[in-house]
Design an enzyme around this catalytic site. Structure first.
Site, PDB file in Angstrom:
ATOM      1  N   LYS A 264    -108.231 116.414  45.386  1.00 54.98           N
ATOM      2  CA  LYS A 264    -107.045 115.858  45.900  1.00 54.98           C
ATOM      3  C   LYS A 264    -107.297 114.207  46.182  1.00 54.98           C
ATOM      4  O   LYS A 264    -106.144 113.624  45.872  1.00 54.98           O
ATOM      5  CB  LYS A 264    -106.859 116.513  47.195  1.00 54.98           C
ATOM      6  N   ASN A 265    -108.454 114.178  46.985  1.00 51.14           N
ATOM      7  CA  ASN A 265    -108.267 112.419  47.347  1.00 51.14           C
ATOM      8  C   ASN A 265    -108.985 111.670  45.923  1.00 51.14           C
ATOM      9  O   ASN A 265    -108.588 110.390  46.289  1.00 51.14           O
ATOM     10  CB  ASN A 265    -109.408 112.312  48.491  1.00 51.14           C
TER      11      ASN A 265
ATOM     12  N   CYS B   2    -101.605 111.006  63.462  1.00 48.58           N
ATOM     13  CA  CYS B   2    -101.877 112.174  62.354  1.00 48.58           C
ATOM     14  C   CYS B   2    -102.301 113.287  63.583  1.00 48.58           C
ATOM     15  O   CYS B   2    -102.675 112.929  64.804  1.00 48.58           O
ATOM     16  CB  CYS B   2    -102.645 112.030  61.415  1.00 48.58           C
TER      17      CYS B   2
ATOM     18  N   ARG C 126    -104.791 106.934  63.400  1.00 48.55           N
ATOM     19  CA  ARG C 126    -105.611 106.501  62.216  1.00 48.55           C
ATOM     20  C   ARG C 126    -105.069 105.335  61.699  1.00 48.55           C
ATOM     21  O   ARG C 126    -104.086 105.241  61.008  1.00 48.55           O
ATOM     22  CB  ARG C 126    -105.562 107.518  61.168  1.00 48.55           C
TER      23      ARG C 126
ATOM     24  N   ASP D  96    -114.579 115.957  56.176  1.00 45.83           N
ATOM     25  CA  ASP D  96    -113.793 117.035  55.735  1.00 45.83           C
ATOM     26  C   ASP D  96    -114.447 118.232  55.613  1.00 45.83           C
ATOM     27  O   ASP D  96    -113.752 119.299  55.286  1.00 45.83           O
ATOM     28  CB  ASP D  96    -112.853 116.532  54.349  1.00 45.83           C
TER      29      ASP D  96
ATOM     30  N   ARG E 152    -101.607 121.625  51.491  1.00 43.03           N
ATOM     31  CA  ARG E 152    -101.533 120.329  51.107  1.00 43.03           C
ATOM     32  C   ARG E 152    -102.695 120.248  50.217  1.00 43.03           C
ATOM     33  O   ARG E 152    -102.738 119.132  49.510  1.00 43.03           O
ATOM     34  CB  ARG E 152    -101.413 119.566  52.319  1.00 43.03           C
TER      35      ARG E 152
HETATM   36  N1  EPU Z   1    -110.194 103.134  59.834  1.00 43.92           N
HETATM   37  C1  EPU Z   1    -109.719 101.872  60.730  1.00 43.92           C
HETATM   38  N2  EPU Z   1    -108.927 101.024  60.149  1.00 43.92           N
HETATM   39  C2  EPU Z   1    -108.330 101.230  59.100  1.00 43.92           C
HETATM   40  C3  EPU Z   1    -108.696 102.319  58.251  1.00 43.92           C
HETATM   41  C4  EPU Z   1    -109.600 103.334  58.804  1.00 43.92           C
HETATM   42  O1  EPU Z   1    -110.435 101.646  61.739  1.00 43.92           O
HETATM   43  O2  EPU Z   1    -107.364 100.471  58.730  1.00 43.92           O
HETATM   44  C5  EPU Z   1    -111.100 103.958  60.547  1.00 43.92           C
HETATM   45  C6  EPU Z   1    -110.598 105.393  60.579  1.00 43.92           C
HETATM   46  O3  EPU Z   1    -109.864 105.355  61.987  1.00 43.92           O
HETATM   47  C7  EPU Z   1    -111.647 106.274  60.730  1.00 43.92           C
HETATM   48  C8  EPU Z   1    -112.499 105.635  59.502  1.00 43.92           C
HETATM   49  O4  EPU Z   1    -111.929 104.155  59.634  1.00 43.92           O
HETATM   50  O5  EPU Z   1    -112.447 106.345  61.857  1.00 43.92           O
HETATM   51  C9  EPU Z   1    -112.603 106.260  58.231  1.00 43.92           C
HETATM   52  O6  EPU Z   1    -111.205 106.290  57.810  1.00 43.92           O
HETATM   53  P1  EPU Z   1    -110.791 106.229  56.270  1.00 43.92           P
HETATM   54  O7  EPU Z   1    -109.922 104.917  56.177  1.00 43.92           O
HETATM   55  O8  EPU Z   1    -111.977 106.083  55.364  1.00 43.92           O
HETATM   56  O9  EPU Z   1    -110.047 107.377  55.871  1.00 43.92           O
HETATM   57  P2  EPU Z   1    -108.848 107.617  55.038  1.00 43.92           P
HETATM   58  O10 EPU Z   1    -109.091 106.502  53.842  1.00 43.92           O
HETATM   59  O11 EPU Z   1    -107.593 107.399  55.823  1.00 43.92           O
HETATM   60  C10 EPU Z   1    -109.982 109.340  53.533  1.00 43.92           C
HETATM   61  C11 EPU Z   1    -109.734 110.922  53.091  1.00 43.92           C
HETATM   62  C12 EPU Z   1    -109.668 111.747  54.258  1.00 43.92           C
HETATM   63  C13 EPU Z   1    -111.067 111.576  54.972  1.00 43.92           C
HETATM   64  C14 EPU Z   1    -111.503 110.236  55.201  1.00 43.92           C
HETATM   65  C15 EPU Z   1    -113.034 110.079  55.721  1.00 43.92           C
HETATM   66  C16 EPU Z   1    -107.710 110.449  51.328  1.00 43.92           C
HETATM   67  C17 EPU Z   1    -106.507 110.401  51.007  1.00 43.92           C
HETATM   68  N3  EPU Z   1    -108.094 110.876  52.801  1.00 43.92           N
HETATM   69  O12 EPU Z   1    -109.017 109.048  54.757  1.00 43.92           O
HETATM   70  O13 EPU Z   1    -109.533 113.060  53.945  1.00 43.92           O
HETATM   71  O14 EPU Z   1    -111.186 112.561  55.897  1.00 43.92           O
HETATM   72  O15 EPU Z   1    -111.277 109.115  54.123  1.00 43.92           O
HETATM   73  O16 EPU Z   1    -113.886 110.651  54.440  1.00 43.92           O
HETATM   74  O17 EPU Z   1    -108.569 110.041  50.639  1.00 43.92           O
HETATM   75  C18 EPU Z   1    -108.678 115.389  54.014  1.00 43.92           C
HETATM   76  O18 EPU Z   1    -108.685 115.409  52.693  1.00 43.92           O
HETATM   77  O19 EPU Z   1    -108.553 116.305  54.808  1.00 43.92           O
HETATM   78  C19 EPU Z   1    -108.869 113.916  54.632  1.00 43.92           C
HETATM   79  C20 EPU Z   1    -108.353 113.812  55.778  1.00 43.92           C
END
Ligand code: EPU
Length: 424
Positions: free
Chosen positions: A22-23, A116, A121, A308, A400
């Site tokens: 998915k991701n 969320c 986030r 995850d 989802r």
């Molecule tokens: N963060 C910041 N600032 C930002 C972005 C992120 O502080 O601008 C922090 C977040 O708050 C968190 C950490 O960085 O503490 C990691 O967040 P990340 O940006 O890596 O997460 P994401 O890209 O929003 C993806 C996956 C998530 C998964 C996370 C961590 C996708 C679409 N989503 O989210 O997947 O938990 O990486 O591995 O790729 C799921 O599939 O259930 C899911 C939530």
């Protein structure tokens, strides 16, 4: 709104095929906005988040058709640059369109995704990255308005250090930098396989990228990219979920279409907990015939134990005779499933970002409520292992991110049914 009714107690046995990630898909799809033309994204999981991204791509003028697991995208007429709140609010990954739109058209207006289910986030790192690439950013009426400062509408390469190794920010900046003038370096970039796969796809589209799979990625901007086809990598989180399901039910299963290398941390913990695993290049078999040993996990960025899979592991440890610590270092508040899991009879105490799970008592079926995608999965797993009937409400969260979960579980011998319910 659908719910699952699970009659627990069946040992899962048999063989299933794991879907595309998915991701992975949610990053590949927006990348197609970088070049006009037609694309074939193979092994795309047929699930709700992919449909949501398809609708958002439609708002931007692209045409997406998902036929089984073959996703065809035509971006020939994709010339719109506004990602509306109505679409973005449904899924945070929608924010991925910012980088490609800005790089291609020099401007973009993308709704802020908002909070969320398990807390804030932020997207500050995405915005910091776009600013470093020469964009002017403002937030007006809940929308991020981004515009390339350069008169030719092009972004400019720069050095971006990510304070936190964010998956989304790395992907967004990577896509934006492919069409920027000059060289971009991202340090502390995400190592997650979905980002490496995105980078490889961009390379196939003509991007010049080095350092993929390491924490320093260098991108030399090019004038234009061209369409390419791609096969989505296997979903490591779906695979981990089924491995834990088998471990929780005294099962013996084989997963096909997996990349064991992407699952090293989970495999290591499953072995530590007492499972027998047999690993080949693209299959994993798991056999478990006893209660698991209490096994602590601490989530970390890849290749660490994935956040995850935290909820599913917590569910698993409810069967262990003793106490286990489940610590989430990525999302400190991601514990909405804990009180629901307790309803099946285990002791789960959450203190700050750690859950102490004291298991060993037989679980008994109960009605439980899903709060988010992985929380829902943990409740399904608990229901499979519990005595009697478990009702898992609000499984739209689960839809989802899991393709045909009840079909796969039924194939493995589980007693699970989907029922339509009134709004609750
Ligand atoms: N963060 C910041 N600032 C930002 C972005 C992120 O502080 O601008 C922090 C977040 O708050 C968190 C950490 O960085 O503490 C990691 O967040 P990340 O940006 O890596 O997460 P994401 O890209 O929003 C993806 C996956 C998530 C998964 C996370 C961590 C996708 C679409 N989503 O989210 O997947 O938990 O990486 O591995 O790729 C799921 O599939 O259930 C899911 C939530």
């Amino acid at each position: 709104m659908d719910k699952f009714i699970i009659e627990g107690g069946a040992n899962l046995k048999g063989r299933i095929k794991i879907a595309g990630a998915k991701n992975g898909s949610l990053a590949l799809m927006p990348a197609t906005l970088l070049a006009s033309g037609t694309y074939h994204l193979k092994n795309t999981p047929n699930l709700r988040d992919v449909w949501t991204m398809s609708r958002l791509m439609g708002e931007l003028g692209a045409f997406c058709e998902l036929n089984g697991n073959d996703l065809f995208i035509d971006t020939t007429k994709a010339d719109k640059t506004i990602a509306p709140y109505e679409q973005v609010k449904k899924m945070r990954a929608s924010f991925y369109v910012l980088g490609p739109l800005l790089a291609r058209w020099g401007e973009a207006k993308v709704s802020l995704p908002g909070g969320c289910a398990w807390g804030p986030r932020p997207v500050d790192l995405h915005l910091k990255g776009m600013k470093k690439l020469g964009a002017e950013i403002s937030v007006e009426n809940g929308y991020v308005i981004a515009k390339a400062k350069s008169p030719n509408g092009k972004l400019k390469g720069g050095h971006i250090h990510l304070d936190v190794s964010s998956v989304g920010a790395s992907g967004n900046i990577l896509m934006a930098a492919t069409l920027a003038e000059g060289i971009t370096t991202i340090t502390n970039a995400a190592l997650e396989p979905e980002i490496t796969a995105l980078g490889r796809f961009l390379q196939d589209m003509g991007a010049k990228i080095s350092g993929l799979g390491t924490s320093t990625i260098e991108i030399e901007g090019v004038d234009e990219l061209h369409p390419a086809d791609v096969t989505t990598i296997p979903d490591r989180i779906e695979a981990a979920t089924y491995l834990i399901a088998a471990a929780m039910t005294g099962g013996h299963i084989e997963l096909q279409n997996v990349n064991p290398y992407h699952l090293a941390a989970v495999i290591d913990k499953l072995e530590e907990s007492g499972c027998e695993l047999d690993i080949n290049s693209d299959t994993i078999s798991l056999k478990m015939d006893k209660s698991p040993k209490p096994t602590n996990v601490t989530t970390a960025i890849y290749p660490g134990f994935p956040t995850d899979v935290q909820a599913q592991w917590m569910s698993y440890m409810m069967l262990a005779n003793g106490s286990s610590h489940v610590v989430d270092n990525i999302y400190y508040d991601r514990f909405k499933h804990a009180p629901e899991l307790s309803r099946l009879g285990a002791d789960v105490d959450v203190v700050d970002n750690a859950a102490i799970v004291t298991g060993g008592k037989a679980l008994s079926g109960a009605t439980v409520m899903s709060s988010d995608l992985r929380a829902s999965a943990s409740l399904v797993l608990a229901g499979l292992a519990a005595k009697g009937e478990t009702e898992v409400l609000r499984i739209y969260h689960l839809d989802r991110g899991y393709e045909a979960m009840e079909e796969k579980l039924t194939k493995l011998g589980a007693n699970i049914q989907r029922l339509k319910t009134e709004l609750i």
